[in-house]
Design a protein around this motif. Structure first.
Motif, PDB file in Angstrom:
ATOM      1  N   UNK A  83      74.947 -12.471-116.915  1.00  0.00           N
ATOM      2  CA  UNK A  83      74.198 -12.194-115.694  1.00  0.00           C
ATOM      3  C   UNK A  83      72.703 -12.432-115.909  1.00  0.00           C
ATOM      4  N   UNK A  84      72.205 -12.060-117.057  1.00  0.00           N
ATOM      5  CA  UNK A  84      70.787 -12.290-117.353  1.00  0.00           C
ATOM      6  C   UNK A  84      70.456 -13.774-117.288  1.00  0.00           C
ATOM      7  N   UNK A  85      71.334 -14.605-117.833  1.00  0.00           N
ATOM      8  CA  UNK A  85      71.104 -16.054-117.798  1.00  0.00           C
ATOM      9  C   UNK A  85      71.110 -16.568-116.364  1.00  0.00           C
ATOM     10  N   UNK A  86      71.991 -16.041-115.524  1.00  0.00           N
ATOM     11  CA  UNK A  86      72.029 -16.457-114.121  1.00  0.00           C
ATOM     12  C   UNK A  86      70.767 -16.039-113.381  1.00  0.00           C
ATOM     13  N   UNK A  87      70.301 -14.823-113.644  1.00  0.00           N
ATOM     14  CA  UNK A  87      69.091 -14.330-112.978  1.00  0.00           C
ATOM     15  C   UNK A  87      67.889 -15.189-113.365  1.00  0.00           C
ATOM     16  N   UNK A  88      67.806 -15.518-114.632  1.00  0.00           N
ATOM     17  CA  UNK A  88      66.663 -16.312-115.115  1.00  0.00           C
ATOM     18  C   UNK A  88      66.655 -17.708-114.516  1.00  0.00           C
ATOM     19  N   UNK A  89      67.824 -18.201-114.119  1.00  0.00           N
ATOM     20  CA  UNK A  89      67.899 -19.530-113.496  1.00  0.00           C
ATOM     21  C   UNK A  89      67.719 -19.467-111.989  1.00  0.00           C
ATOM     22  N   UNK A  90      67.781 -18.246-111.420  1.00  0.00           N
ATOM     23  CA  UNK A  90      67.685 -18.090-109.978  1.00  0.00           C
ATOM     24  C   UNK A  90      66.245 -18.189-109.498  1.00  0.00           C
ATOM     25  N   UNK A  91      66.045 -18.894-108.397  1.00  0.00           N
ATOM     26  CA  UNK A  91      64.695 -19.004-107.833  1.00  0.00           C
ATOM     27  C   UNK A  91      64.222 -17.679-107.251  1.00  0.00           C
ATOM     28  N   UNK A  92      65.168 -16.809-106.867  1.00  0.00           N
ATOM     29  CA  UNK A  92      64.828 -15.508-106.300  1.00  0.00           C
ATOM     30  C   UNK A  92      64.740 -14.415-107.361  1.00  0.00           C
ATOM     31  N   UNK A  93      65.095 -14.737-108.601  1.00  0.00           N
ATOM     32  CA  UNK A  93      65.110 -13.767-109.709  1.00  0.00           C
ATOM     33  C   UNK A  93      66.041 -12.589-109.434  1.00  0.00           C
ATOM     34  N   UNK A  94      67.074 -12.853-108.655  1.00  0.00           N
ATOM     35  CA  UNK A  94      68.079 -11.822-108.405  1.00  0.00           C
ATOM     36  C   UNK A  94      69.376 -12.492-107.972  1.00  0.00           C
ATOM     37  N   UNK A  95      70.489 -11.823-108.236  1.00  0.00           N
ATOM     38  CA  UNK A  95      71.808 -12.363-107.942  1.00  0.00           C
ATOM     39  C   UNK A  95      72.583 -11.323-107.128  1.00  0.00           C
ATOM     40  N   UNK A  96      73.149 -11.708-105.972  1.00  0.00           N
ATOM     41  CA  UNK A  96      73.959 -10.756-105.204  1.00  0.00           C
ATOM     42  C   UNK A  96      75.403 -10.727-105.708  1.00  0.00           C
ATOM     43  N   UNK A  97      76.016  -9.583-105.623  1.00  0.00           N
ATOM     44  CA  UNK A  97      77.421  -9.427-105.977  1.00  0.00           C
ATOM     45  C   UNK A  97      77.984  -8.250-105.188  1.00  0.00           C
ATOM     46  N   UNK A  98      79.298  -8.161-105.118  1.00  0.00           N
ATOM     47  CA  UNK A  98      79.919  -6.986-104.509  1.00  0.00           C
ATOM     48  C   UNK A  98      79.787  -5.837-105.491  1.00  0.00           C
ATOM     49  N   UNK A  99      79.218  -4.720-105.044  1.00  0.00           N
ATOM     50  CA  UNK A  99      79.047  -3.592-105.944  1.00  0.00           C
ATOM     51  C   UNK A  99      80.383  -3.240-106.603  1.00  0.00           C
ATOM     52  N   UNK A 100      80.311  -2.746-107.831  1.00  0.00           N
ATOM     53  CA  UNK A 100      81.521  -2.499-108.608  1.00  0.00           C
ATOM     54  C   UNK A 100      82.464  -1.518-107.913  1.00  0.00           C
ATOM     55  N   UNK A 101      81.903  -0.586-107.168  1.00  0.00           N
ATOM     56  CA  UNK A 101      82.713   0.462-106.538  1.00  0.00           C
ATOM     57  C   UNK A 101      82.342   0.598-105.067  1.00  0.00           C
ATOM     58  N   UNK A 102      83.207   1.167-104.244  1.00  0.00           N
ATOM     59  CA  UNK A 102      82.928   1.256-102.804  1.00  0.00           C
ATOM     60  C   UNK A 102      81.673   2.074-102.501  1.00  0.00           C
ATOM     61  N   UNK A 103      81.096   1.781-101.353  1.00  0.00           N
ATOM     62  CA  UNK A 103      80.032   2.603-100.783  1.00  0.00           C
ATOM     63  C   UNK A 103      78.884   2.860-101.753  1.00  0.00           C
ATOM     64  N   UNK A 104      78.605   1.900-102.577  1.00  0.00           N
ATOM     65  CA  UNK A 104      77.443   1.955-103.465  1.00  0.00           C
ATOM     66  C   UNK A 104      77.556   3.014-104.574  1.00  0.00           C
ATOM     67  N   UNK A 105      78.759   3.486-104.869  1.00  0.00           N
ATOM     68  CA  UNK A 105      78.921   4.420-105.988  1.00  0.00           C
ATOM     69  C   UNK A 105      78.551   3.728-107.293  1.00  0.00           C
ATOM     70  N   UNK A 106      77.984   4.501-108.212  1.00  0.00           N
ATOM     71  CA  UNK A 106      77.539   3.927-109.483  1.00  0.00           C
ATOM     72  C   UNK A 106      78.686   3.729-110.467  1.00  0.00           C
ATOM     73  N   UNK A 107      79.659   4.633-110.466  1.00  0.00           N
ATOM     74  CA  UNK A 107      80.792   4.546-111.378  1.00  0.00           C
ATOM     75  C   UNK A 107      81.971   5.261-110.737  1.00  0.00           C
TER      76      UNK A 107
END
Length: 373
Positions: A83-107
């Motif tokens: 993921x770090x390599x993808x972010x560094x190549x991104x023009x926006x310096x960020x990568x969107x993804x579906x959060x790992x868990x529903x409703x923005x839960x951390x774990x």
């Protein structure tokens, strides 16, 4: 053949992820002579001698080189590096993804129980559930189909309380995966119990497992693979704190040391091991999956370990407390969905995860990957 060095940073990308998930790092046919002898003789040993031998050998097992215990970070570090390599190549310096868990839960957190005997296991279920109700949590209960008699009214009682039922094999004799012949002989009866009981989850007795055969069991998910556990009869682990697929089956890794190991084998006086591992899993957005046996929660002393864990984990913010079947369903939804318009500010989720899912953004903070939604 020399053992492979699989723990260093330099070789994270030498093997595909499945090499670790399916435990391909193991050398075929290599098994501890001590463990073979121990499990062959265990039925004839007094309980005290069993525990004494396990405790002595556990000191050696705890220092295994790979997977490291109690935390093996190789797949977490690998995913972060990618993921770090993808972010560094991104023009926006960020990568969107579906959060790992529903409703923005951390774990996520699942509480599971393997019921090994009718007495004290089945008999002790109400006492364990009373404790869980105190902390407003539900759990999954896995029963052995033909090892002991029990009144199946317990299924309805547990389900009425919001809990889940799962299958824990036929006999708990450790032979199901010992040969293809035995597996095929037992598979029809296991699948018949799964249909009769109306269950969607399975855990293999003593966590015996085979990544190439598990998907033949007619369930939605399995939970027999530890992420790392050197103390079980089949030591090793999948190295993952996230669910993954075995064919069409979702695997929910066991990510905390088992209660019997913590209390009886390692003789820990507190739950520091559980706390340390849980904190690391939360930090890395993974799945906390603990096994508590009602058979071992008979004494007030042992039950206090579980209560301390419940008090600790329910005090945490932004955790998804769910049943295993709900976690498996979510992982299917997430895996069948994607982020649309990933290069724009109006990114959104397309697919079955859109109802409960949220878009998270992976960014770099002080060189480390952070996920925010």
């Amino acid at each position: 053949m020399k053992p492979m060095n699989v723990t260093g940073q330099s070789n994270h990308f030498e093997h595909p992820t499945e090499f670790y998930l399916h435990e391909r790092y193991k050398q075929p046919g290599k098994n501890s002579g001590f463990l073979k002898a121990y499990y062959a003789l265990r039925p004839f040993m007094p309980r005290g001698i069993q525990l004494a031998l396990r405790r002595v050998y556990a000191k050696k097992q705890a220092h295994v080189e790979f997977p490291r215990w109690p935390i093996e970070p190789i797949l977490v570090e690998r995913a972060n590096a990618e993921m770090k390599a993808r972010i560094e190549l991104s023009t926006e310096a960020k990568i969107p993804l579906i959060n790992f868990w529903p409703e923005c839960y951390q774990a996520a957190v699942v509480l599971t129980h393997d019921v090994e005997w009718a007495d004290p296991g089945v008999r002790n279920i109400p006492r364990v559930r009373e404790l869980e109700r105190k902390y407003n949590v539900v759990s999954s209960w896995n029963f052995v189909a033909e090892r002991y008699p029990f009144d199946k009214k317990i299924f309805r009682a547990l389900r009425d309380q919001g809990c889940e039922i799962g299958l824990h094999g036929l006999y708990h004799d450790g032979k199901k995966f010992s040969s293809r012949k035995i597996f095929e002989e037992r598979l029809p009866r296991m699948n018949a119990y799964i249909k009769e009981w109306g269950v969607v989850g399975f855990r293999s007795p003593a966590t015996h497992r085979n990544p190439d055969w598990m998907h033949e069991i007619a369930v939605e998910y399995d939970s027999s693979f530890p992420d790392t556990d050197p103390f079980e009869p089949q030591s090793g682990g999948c190295c993952s704190i996230f669910p993954f697929f075995l064919g069409n089956m979702v695997e929910l890794p066991i990510t905390l040391v088992q209660d019997h190991t913590l209390i009886e084998i390692l003789q820990q006086e507190d739950i520091a091991l559980w706390k340390r591992k849980a904190e690391w899993i939360i930090e890395n957005h993974g799945l906390i999956n603990i096994i508590i046996h009602p058979d071992y929660m008979v004494s007030d002393k042992n039950l206090r370990y579980y209560e301390e864990f419940l008090k600790f984990i329910t005090a945490k913010d932004n955790l998804w407390f769910a049943l295993p079947m709900d976690v498996a369903q979510w992982w299917r939804e997430r895996s069948s969905s994607h982020v649309a318009n990933p290069d724009g500010a109006a990114s959104f989720i397309q697919g079955p995860a859109r109802e409960r899912g949220t878009v998270a953004w992976a960014t770099l903070e002080n060189g480390n990957v952070k996920y925010n939604c």
